[in-house]
Design an enzyme around this catalytic site. Structure first.
Site, PDB file in Angstrom:
ATOM      1  N   CYS A   1     -40.076 -22.860  10.890  1.00 52.88           N
ATOM      2  CA  CYS A   1     -41.239 -21.773  10.598  1.00 52.88           C
ATOM      3  C   CYS A   1     -40.752 -20.361   9.838  1.00 52.88           C
ATOM      4  O   CYS A   1     -39.961 -20.651   8.807  1.00 52.88           O
ATOM      5  CB  CYS A   1     -42.254 -21.763  11.513  1.00 52.88           C
ATOM      6  SG  CYS A   1     -43.803 -20.773  11.086  1.00 52.88           S
TER       7      CYS A   1
ATOM      8  N   HIS B   1     -44.301 -26.888  12.353  1.00 48.29           N
ATOM      9  CA  HIS B   1     -43.802 -26.685  13.841  1.00 48.29           C
ATOM     10  C   HIS B   1     -43.618 -28.284  14.196  1.00 48.29           C
ATOM     11  O   HIS B   1     -44.501 -28.833  14.870  1.00 48.29           O
ATOM     12  CB  HIS B   1     -44.551 -25.828  14.689  1.00 48.29           C
ATOM     13  CG  HIS B   1     -44.664 -24.538  14.557  1.00 48.29           C
ATOM     14  ND1 HIS B   1     -43.748 -23.554  15.141  1.00 48.29           N
ATOM     15  CD2 HIS B   1     -45.340 -23.757  13.632  1.00 48.29           C
ATOM     16  CE1 HIS B   1     -44.038 -22.466  14.645  1.00 48.29           C
ATOM     17  NE2 HIS B   1     -44.915 -22.503  13.805  1.00 48.29           N
TER      18      HIS B   1
ATOM     19  N   GLU C   1     -42.294 -29.048  16.880  1.00 47.28           N
ATOM     20  CA  GLU C   1     -42.707 -29.213  18.443  1.00 47.28           C
ATOM     21  C   GLU C   1     -44.152 -29.110  18.636  1.00 47.28           C
ATOM     22  O   GLU C   1     -44.531 -29.403  19.695  1.00 47.28           O
ATOM     23  CB  GLU C   1     -42.050 -27.842  19.118  1.00 47.28           C
ATOM     24  CG  GLU C   1     -42.433 -26.687  18.855  1.00 47.28           C
ATOM     25  CD  GLU C   1     -42.512 -26.098  17.491  1.00 47.28           C
ATOM     26  OE1 GLU C   1     -41.736 -26.811  16.500  1.00 47.28           O
ATOM     27  OE2 GLU C   1     -42.652 -24.866  17.198  1.00 47.28           O
TER      28      GLU C   1
HETATM   29  N1  LIG Z   1     -46.089 -18.575  12.658  1.00 50.04           N
HETATM   30  C1  LIG Z   1     -45.266 -18.021  12.216  1.00 50.04           C
HETATM   31  O1  LIG Z   1     -44.211 -17.649  12.819  1.00 50.04           O
HETATM   32  C2  LIG Z   1     -45.718 -17.207  10.954  1.00 50.04           C
HETATM   33  C3  LIG Z   1     -44.454 -16.836  10.080  1.00 50.04           C
HETATM   34  C4  LIG Z   1     -44.692 -16.040   9.065  1.00 50.04           C
HETATM   35  N2  LIG Z   1     -45.136 -14.581   9.466  1.00 50.04           N
HETATM   36  C5  LIG Z   1     -45.988 -16.555   8.090  1.00 50.04           C
HETATM   37  O2  LIG Z   1     -47.024 -15.938   8.131  1.00 50.04           O
HETATM   38  O3  LIG Z   1     -45.637 -17.275   7.227  1.00 50.04           O
END
Ligand SMILES: NC(=O)CC[C@H](N)C(=O)O
Length: 203
Positions: free
Chosen positions: A80, A183, A185
């Protein structure tokens, strides 16, 4: 041993549980001294803003050791925000530089065109370049939580997804560097199978 970087805001617990479910030994890394070439894989799980992520790494003197580990050719996985931090910069954080392994800039989904930003939920990932990391996945659905994205980049994007008509990089690979925007996970059996396949690929 798989090293999981803790810069103070990542989704550490779930990532650790996922690798342990796969019978992999893990080590939480919150300072650069623990990043050794003995690690079979170094994972940067990211949650939060691009600037806060880089600040967290800098506060713990993790930037240089991470860069040296990656430059030495050892396997690395960014999850991510961890994928986004591999890039030079992000629209999310102005002039803050990332780890700069790739020159492109992370962009924001256009909330004028896409009703709901951030993307929060399950989405289908489409293979762009065949890889053993996609072997026998139960399905192509992963769980996403993000407002920023990396465009599809030739010779880097190995899987893409589409959110509200905007295509973006879901999974990237170049040599020893892997990144996954969703993600794994939090993506159930498909996410675990992806991680299991990746462990096999990097061995
Ligand atoms: N889930 C997150 O960590 C998001 C990562 C980043 N801030 C985004 O919005 O794409």
């Amino acid at each position: 041993m798989i090293g999981i970087i803790d810069y103070g805001a990542g989704n550490i617990g779930n990532v650790e549980r996922a690798f342990r479910y796969l019978n992999e030994e893990t080590s939480i890394i919150d300072n650069g001294d623990n990043i050794s070439s003995q690690l079979s894989l170094l994972v940067l799980p990211g949650v939060g803003s691009f600037a806060a992520g880089m600040a967290g790494l800098k506060e713990r003197d993790l930037v240089k050791p991470i860069k040296e580990f990656i430059e030495s050719g050892r396997p690395f996985l960014g999850i991510c925000l961890g994928l986004q931090l591999l890039f030079a910069r992000s629209k999310e954080s102005g002039l803050v530089s990332g780890l700069e392994f790739f020159d492109e800039e992370c962009l924001k989904f256009d909330s004028k065109k896409i009703k709901r930003v951030p993307q929060i939920g399950w989405n289908k990932v489409e293979t762009v370049v065949e890889s053993k990391v996609f072997n026998e996945l139960p399905d192509q659905y992963f769980y996403f939580v993000h407002s920023y994205y990396v465009p599809v980049i030739p010779d880097l994007t190995v899987a893409k997804a589409d959110y509200g008509g905007q295509e973006f990089t879901a999974i990237l690979n170049r040599k020893n560097i892997w990144g996954i925007q969703p993600h794994p996970e939090k993506s159930g059996r498909t996410g675990l199978k992806f991680l299991e396949n990746l462990i096999g690929v990097i061995k």
